[in-house]
Design a protein around this motif. Structure first.
Motif, mmCIF file in Angstrom:
data_model
loop_
_atom_site.group_PDB
_atom_site.id
_atom_site.type_symbol
_atom_site.label_atom_id
_atom_site.label_comp_id
_atom_site.label_asym_id
_atom_site.label_seq_id
_atom_site.Cartn_x
_atom_site.Cartn_y
_atom_site.Cartn_z
ATOM 1 N N HIS A 86 0.870 -1.172 0.000
ATOM 2 C CA HIS A 86 0.000 0.000 0.000
ATOM 3 C C HIS A 86 0.907 1.222 0.000
ATOM 4 O O HIS A 86 1.629 1.474 0.957
ATOM 5 C CB HIS A 86 -0.909 -0.017 1.231
ATOM 6 C CG HIS A 86 -2.195 0.721 1.023
ATOM 7 N ND1 HIS A 86 -3.178 0.265 0.178
ATOM 8 C CD2 HIS A 86 -2.645 1.905 1.517
ATOM 9 C CE1 HIS A 86 -4.191 1.111 0.182
ATOM 10 N NE2 HIS A 86 -3.884 2.129 0.983
ATOM 11 N N ASN A 87 0.883 1.962 -1.099
ATOM 12 C CA ASN A 87 1.864 3.016 -1.387
ATOM 13 C C ASN A 87 3.208 2.353 -1.674
ATOM 14 O O ASN A 87 4.213 2.577 -0.996
ATOM 15 C CB ASN A 87 1.986 4.023 -0.253
ATOM 16 C CG ASN A 87 2.757 5.271 -0.667
ATOM 17 O OD1 ASN A 87 3.063 5.460 -1.845
ATOM 18 N ND2 ASN A 87 3.091 6.107 0.308
ATOM 19 N N ALA A 88 3.200 1.518 -2.711
ATOM 20 C CA ALA A 88 4.349 0.660 -3.026
ATOM 21 C C ALA A 88 5.615 1.451 -3.334
ATOM 22 O O ALA A 88 6.725 0.973 -3.058
ATOM 23 C CB ALA A 88 4.007 -0.246 -4.212
ATOM 24 N N SER A 89 5.482 2.646 -3.890
ATOM 25 C CA SER A 89 6.681 3.420 -4.234
ATOM 26 C C SER A 89 7.514 3.726 -3.003
ATOM 27 O O SER A 89 8.750 3.724 -3.050
ATOM 28 C CB SER A 89 6.284 4.719 -4.944
ATOM 29 O OG SER A 89 5.465 5.519 -4.105
ATOM 30 N N THR A 110 6.331 -4.181 -9.226
ATOM 31 C CA THR A 110 5.511 -3.799 -8.078
ATOM 32 C C THR A 110 4.063 -3.540 -8.483
ATOM 33 O O THR A 110 3.768 -3.176 -9.623
ATOM 34 C CB THR A 110 6.050 -2.527 -7.399
ATOM 35 O OG1 THR A 110 5.973 -1.434 -8.315
ATOM 36 C CG2 THR A 110 7.481 -2.716 -6.929
ATOM 37 N N CYS A 112 0.839 -1.368 -6.630
ATOM 38 C CA CYS A 112 0.450 -0.491 -5.530
ATOM 39 C C CYS A 112 -1.044 -0.653 -5.267
ATOM 40 O O CYS A 112 -1.864 -0.392 -6.158
ATOM 41 C CB CYS A 112 0.773 0.965 -5.857
ATOM 42 S SG CYS A 112 0.268 2.109 -4.560
ATOM 43 N N GLU A 115 -3.171 2.649 -5.804
ATOM 44 C CA GLU A 115 -3.579 2.904 -7.185
ATOM 45 C C GLU A 115 -4.632 1.900 -7.649
ATOM 46 O O GLU A 115 -5.582 2.252 -8.349
ATOM 47 C CB GLU A 115 -2.354 2.843 -8.094
ATOM 48 C CG GLU A 115 -1.314 3.918 -7.800
ATOM 49 C CD GLU A 115 -0.041 3.729 -8.608
ATOM 50 O OE1 GLU A 115 0.004 2.779 -9.419
ATOM 51 O OE2 GLU A 115 0.894 4.518 -8.426
ATOM 52 N N THR A 153 -3.178 -5.648 4.190
ATOM 53 C CA THR A 153 -2.959 -5.509 2.743
ATOM 54 C C THR A 153 -3.231 -6.825 2.018
ATOM 55 O O THR A 153 -3.740 -6.826 0.896
ATOM 56 C CB THR A 153 -1.520 -5.023 2.459
ATOM 57 O OG1 THR A 153 -1.273 -3.822 3.199
ATOM 58 C CG2 THR A 153 -1.321 -4.733 0.980
#
Length: 454
Positions: A86-89, A110, A112, A115, A153
């Motif tokens: 969650h908010n992979a970046s 990845t 996210c 998104e 998640t």
């Protein structure tokens, strides 16, 4: 294969943060197959606001392993996986920064879930992990700790996989990662489950070429691979990999198969499952007020009680309900002779065919059958088994229309209409879907019903 993870960090200047805790769950699309959870000594102080947020202190991390001591395990558990966060970046950047300090280039594809949820759950007021999972009825333990957030998640990702009707997540996995199963057919079969669900055959280009349903996916796929039929041989030459979706419920597997074949139109599903029923049961009231049950060829212009895949299955159903409800065989078409029905002579018929039982009494039993097996004026949740022992499934029927299905673990997930709508996988209502549901209502006596929440 997916590596669903969450990372807690020290905070601080960009690219100077360190990892304080990491949790990784290796997920095969059905269940968690491996996991790694650990505190990490970041060898730098934690920002005060982070301590207040997570509860992780510098003192707690003094004896924790340093990152280089857990790096090998992280590489191993994420090998061949798409990293999901969650908010992979953020998580991917922090992880990459730690590996860069060791002189190792960590590279993974990845996904996210922020998104993804924005695309698949656009009506949600917030896409922060805490608010999003609460709106879906997913419990969260240890919020802002790596293990609690990673577990949440995983549960969220399961919902998103079910919501991904266009199979974009799987397509990304197949095409972008270019990870292939061993194309030897026996190896493909060995990786499949023995559970109820829907399976998808892909060719080398990543196109879906066949969709099927089975109560034992491994056994059914093996039959495809060992058959000498022309269609099976063509599939055997064309297939490159297999994916699957566990449903637990046979009804949902049939509904999903019906929907997916119509959506994707695979080249080896020629029939597209059209006209899967030939006969239907109709209520017809005679001049004296008695409701007769007539088994006729299906006619879409008439309102039926239930449908059948063959005339014989319809006759068998009529015989069964005639015995169970004490119906007159003359008024169900089982007895076609003149005069009273044969059961009347045996004292097993209350005498509707002789006018000895009033039409009001007789029709009460007929209406019970109509209410039980018909979707007419239905507003209900049909509850069935789920994918795991602690899960249930539901099918939503509203104003006689099939709306979709969902999986839930806790009753509070279907105590609110807003949560039900959020977890529901929408599907198209059509004659084939209605037939599937009606058939299951006749076959599965373990189905339960619940009111639709407000």
């Amino acid at each position: 294969m997916y590596a669903i993870l969450d990372i807690e960090s020290t905070g601080g200047k960009f690219n100077e943060e360190g990892i304080t805790e990491i949790a990784i769950y290796k997920f095969d699309g059905e269940k968690v197959v491996d996991q790694f959870i650990s505190l990490v000594n970041p060898e730098r102080p934690i920002q005060e606001f982070v301590v207040k947020l997570t509860g992780i202190t510098n003192k707690m991390l003094r004896t924790a392993p340093k990152f280089y001591e857990v790096a090998k395990r992280i590489v191993e558990i994420t090998e061949g996986c798409i990293v999901v966060a969650h908010n992979a970046s953020f998580d991917y950047r922090i992880l990459g920064t730690e590996f860069n300090r060791l002189g190792y280039k960590f590279e993974r594809k990845t996904i996210c879930t922020v998104e993804l949820s924005q695309k698949l759950l656009p009506k949600q007021p917030s896409h922060s992990l805490g608010k999003l999972v609460r709106s879906l009825g997913i419990p969260v333990a240890d919020r802002h700790r790596a293990n609690g957030d990673a577990m949440a998640t995983v549960a969220l990702f399961k919902v998103l996989l079910a919501k991904d009707l266009q199979k974009e997540i799987v397509s990304t996995f197949v095409k972008d990662l270019n990870i292939k199963l061993n194309t030897k057919l026996h190896q493909i079969v060995s990786d499949l489950p023995t559970k109820t669900g829907v399976y998808y055959f892909y060719n080398e280009a990543g196109d879906i070429i066949y969709i099927g349903k089975s109560n034992n996916i491994k056994k059914r796929v093996n039959q495809h691979f060992t058959s000498n039929a022309n269609k099976a041989k063509a599939i055997q030459k064309d297939i490159d990999r297999v994916t699957f979706e566990i449903t637990g419920s046979e009804m949902i597997a049939l509904l999903l198969e019906n929907e997916e074949i119509k959506r994707h139109k695979p080249k080896y599903n020629k029939a597209l499952k059209r006209n899967i029923f030939t006969h239907a049961l109709y209520p017809i009231t005679d001049d004296y007020g008695y409701i007769h049950l007539k088994l006729l060829k299906a006619d879409g212009r008439k309102k039926h009680i239930t449908t059948f895949s063959s005339k014989d299955s319809g006759k068998n159903f009529l015989r069964r309900i005639s015995e169970q409800h004490g119906l007159c065989e003359k008024y169900t078409g089982i007895y076609t002779g003149k005069g009273n029905c044969f059961k009347y002579d045996l004292k097993d018929c209350a005498g509707a065919c002789k006018g000895e039982e009033s039409y009001e009494e007789y029709n009460t039993r007929i209406r019970e059958i109509i209410d039980k097996y018909s979707l007419r004026e239905k507003n209900t949740l049909i509850i069935d088994r789920g994918r795991t022992v602690d899960e249930k499934s539901l099918v939503l029927i509203e104003n006689s229309i099939f709306k979709g299905y969902a999986f839930f673990k806790l009753n509070h997930q279907i105590s609110s209409r807003s949560i039900l709508d959020a977890i529901l996988v929408p599907m198209h209502d059509n004659r084939d879907a209605q037939h599937i549901i009606q058939t299951q209502l006749r076959k599965n006596r373990k189905l339960k019903f619940r009111e639709i929440p407000n």
